[in-house]
Each structure stands twice: as C-alpha cells, then as structure tokens.
Design an enzyme around this catalytic site. Structure first.
Site, PDB file in Angstrom:
ATOM      1  N   LYS A 133       0.886  -1.171   0.000  1.00 29.31           N
ATOM      2  CA  LYS A 133       0.000   0.000   0.000  1.00 29.31           C
ATOM      3  C   LYS A 133       0.919   1.214   0.000  1.00 29.31           C
ATOM      4  CE  LYS A 133      -2.884   2.160   3.520  1.00 29.31           C
ATOM      5  NZ  LYS A 133      -3.352   1.993   4.883  1.00 29.31           N
TER       6      LYS A 133
HETATM    7  O1  LIG Z   1      -0.302   9.200   5.908  1.00 31.77           O
HETATM    8  P1  LIG Z   1      -0.755   9.514   7.282  1.00 31.77           P
HETATM    9  O2  LIG Z   1      -1.293  10.900   7.464  1.00 31.77           O
HETATM   10  O3  LIG Z   1       0.237   9.088   8.332  1.00 31.77           O
HETATM   11  O4  LIG Z   1      -2.059   8.626   7.512  1.00 31.77           O
HETATM   12  C1  LIG Z   1      -1.919   7.291   7.895  1.00 31.77           C
HETATM   13  C2  LIG Z   1      -3.279   6.749   7.654  1.00 31.77           C
HETATM   14  O5  LIG Z   1      -3.405   6.528   6.271  1.00 31.77           O
HETATM   15  C3  LIG Z   1      -3.756   5.200   6.089  1.00 31.77           C
HETATM   16  O6  LIG Z   1      -2.587   4.506   5.770  1.00 31.77           O
HETATM   17  C4  LIG Z   1      -4.798   5.113   5.000  1.00 31.77           C
HETATM   18  O7  LIG Z   1      -5.901   5.827   5.431  1.00 31.77           O
HETATM   19  P2  LIG Z   1      -6.358   7.123   4.628  1.00 31.77           P
HETATM   20  O8  LIG Z   1      -7.088   6.593   3.410  1.00 31.77           O
HETATM   21  O9  LIG Z   1      -7.246   7.866   5.558  1.00 31.77           O
HETATM   22  O10 LIG Z   1      -5.101   7.883   4.257  1.00 31.77           O
HETATM   23  C5  LIG Z   1      -4.284   4.700   7.419  1.00 31.77           C
HETATM   24  O11 LIG Z   1      -4.134   3.334   7.558  1.00 31.77           O
HETATM   25  C6  LIG Z   1      -3.462   5.450   8.369  1.00 31.77           C
HETATM   26  O12 LIG Z   1      -4.128   5.665   9.572  1.00 31.77           O
END
Ligand SMILES: O=P(O)(O)OC[C@H]1O[C@](O)(COP(=O)(O)O)[C@@H](O)[C@@H]1O
Length: 276
Positions: free
Chosen positions: A184
């Site tokens: 991811k």
């Molecule tokens: O990139 P950031 O701001 O640290 O966000 C981390 C968040 O993004 C994620 O990886 C994906 O979620 P989002 O779609 O809200 O970005 C979450 O699992 C995690 O909490």
C-alpha cells in the site's frame, strides 16, 4: 507438493482480493491521528464497521481493539487484516517516524484474521528498527500462511517529496524485496507515474493509500480510476470513506471503479448527493 503455508496464504489472499483486486477499508486512525478525525456519530466502531460491510468493502484493515469489538459484524462477510504496528501523533514530531508493535500475527490468527499489516517509513531515521520489526512480523506470517501487507511510506528528513515517483517507486520496490505480499503506498499524481510504481513492485499487488479527504468525491474517484488504469490492484482507504457524507454510496462508487472498471463520472452517480 506445495506447503500448507503456501496454500494457507493463497486461501487468505483470495479472500482479500476476490478477483485480484480489492477495496479495503482502513480504520486505524484513532491511533494514528486521534478520535478528532472521526465525526461523533461514527465514533462507535460497530456503527461504522456495519456501514462499510453492508456497503460492500472487500476487506477491513483495522486495529486489534476494533476487530475484537466488531467480530460478529465482519465475520464471514469481509476479509480482516490486523494492523500490528502503530503510533500516535501525540509523540514528538521526530519520533513520529517510528511505529510500535501493537499486535502480532498470532493474535491476528486468533482473531480470525486473513492478513496482517505493518508500516515501514522508508528513509526515516528509524528505518533500521522498522525493518527489524517488519521482518519479524513477515517471517512469522510466512510460518502461519498469513499474507503481510506493507504500508510502504517513504518519509524522513532527507525525503523532500514523499509523493515523487522515484521515491514512491523505491519504497514499493523495497517493500517487494523485503517480502511484502501486498503493498500500500501513495498515489503519485498520474497514471503514467503510478504505472512505474506498479512495475517497480515486480508483480506484487500495489494498492493506493487513500490519503486526506479530497475536495470532492469525484476527485477521489478519479484517483482510484487512474490507479486501476496504471495496473494497481485497488485501494486501502479510510478518510475518503468515513469522512464522506454518503459512506455507502462512496463505497459502492469505489467498488464500481475498482471491480467493474467504471469511469469516475459514471461511478459518481452512485452517490446520493450528500457527499458534498
Ligand atoms: O499518511 P498519514 O497521514 O500518516 O495517515 C496514515 C493513515 O493513512 C492510512 O494509511 C490510509 O488511510 P487514509 O485513506 O485515511 O489515508 C491509514 O491506515 C493510516 O491511519
């Protein structure tokens, strides 16, 4: 003869990516960003998990606490990926480039999970420690036939633009070479550049990390469409779903783009208009 571990991993991957693609709901934000990011009516995990399950996500990536609290809602309906690393934004800024271990592969299996997920901030001053933690998780997952999703997030003092194609492609390649079964990572802004990220991953499925809520649902759907055009395998999305006006419509629209190849404008017709 193939090993049980290999067969087990294929069984679990087939639940996460039913047609080789997946819409995964990410919900570990309570730890990563704090409850303030979740509107009051959606703070009850059972309310939100029920909504996204009924709307048709393929899988959920969440923390052990939420998975345990909602098992009867997702059991036998969607695949469950346990996030086994985490950090809060309460830490001093420089310490936010490290994730702690908050669960284990054994607990993920005990919970009835189909996968585990952990973050690696490539380029962080803690990369070495994060890699050690990733490797321990990944090797245990291998032993138990559990796929490991790596949140390959380039982020550190020397990384000027974490969304630049060379940086994102590097993180995806490093994730593949350190044994990720699913990757991811960030959207790079165009189909052409994201295609380079997919190629760098060498055949390991790459899913887009949703990111902060976009100005409109249509903008998000265009990103998803671009990722699929680039050979991506889907999305792992949190805020663009749980902060949407029409959660169910948004999940249906994302599904249409990911699984049916719908174009963003067509898919947006599945929204009830409250998504503004
Ligand atoms: O990139 P950031 O701001 O640290 O966000 C981390 C968040 O993004 C994620 O990886 C994906 O979620 P989002 O779609 O809200 O970005 C979450 O699992 C995690 O909490």
């Amino acid at each position: 003869m193939i090993s049980s571990q290999y067969a087990g991993k294929r069984v679990r991957l087939s639940r996460i990516l039913p047609d080789g693609k997946s819409v995964i709901f990410a919900f570990d934000h309570g730890v990563e960003h704090g409850p303030g990011e979740i509107s009051e009516g959606r703070l009850d995990p059972r309310v939100l998990i029920r909504e996204v399950v009924e709307a048709g996500v393929d899988a959920i990536m969440t923390t052990p606490g939420i998975a345990r609290m909602t098992w009867d809602i997702w059991a036998n309906r969607v695949a469950m990926i346990i996030k086994v690393s985490g950090k809060t934004s309460l830490r001093p800024a420089e310490d936010q480039l490290l994730q702690s271990i908050i669960s284990s592969v054994v607990e993920a299996v005990a919970l009835g999970g189909d996968g585990v997920a952990a973050t690696v901030y490539w380029g962080s001053q803690y990369e070495d420690k994060m890699l050690e933690r990733w490797t321990q998780i990944r090797l245990k997952a291998e032993e138990l036939g559990v796929p490991a999703l790596q949140l390959a997030y380039p982020r550190g003092p020397h990384i000027k633009n974490r969304y630049a194609v060379d940086i994102v492609a590097y993180g995806a390649r490093a994730a593949m070479e350190t044994g990720a079964d699913l990757i991811k990572t960030y959207y790079t802004g165009s189909t052409e550049t994201f295609r380079q990220v997919v190629k760098a991953a060498g055949g390991v499925p790459v899913l887009m990390s949703g990111g902060a809520r976009t100005a409109s649902p249509q903008e998000f759907l265009r990103k998803v469409h671009s990722v699929m055009e680039a050979g991506g395998s889907g999305v792992v999305v949190g805020r663009n779903v749980f902060q949407a006006g029409d959660i169910r419509g948004m999940v249906r629209a994302i599904r249409a783009v990911v699984h049916e190849g719908a174009d963003p404008e067509e898919a947006a017709k599945l929204l009830d208009g409250s998504g503004a």
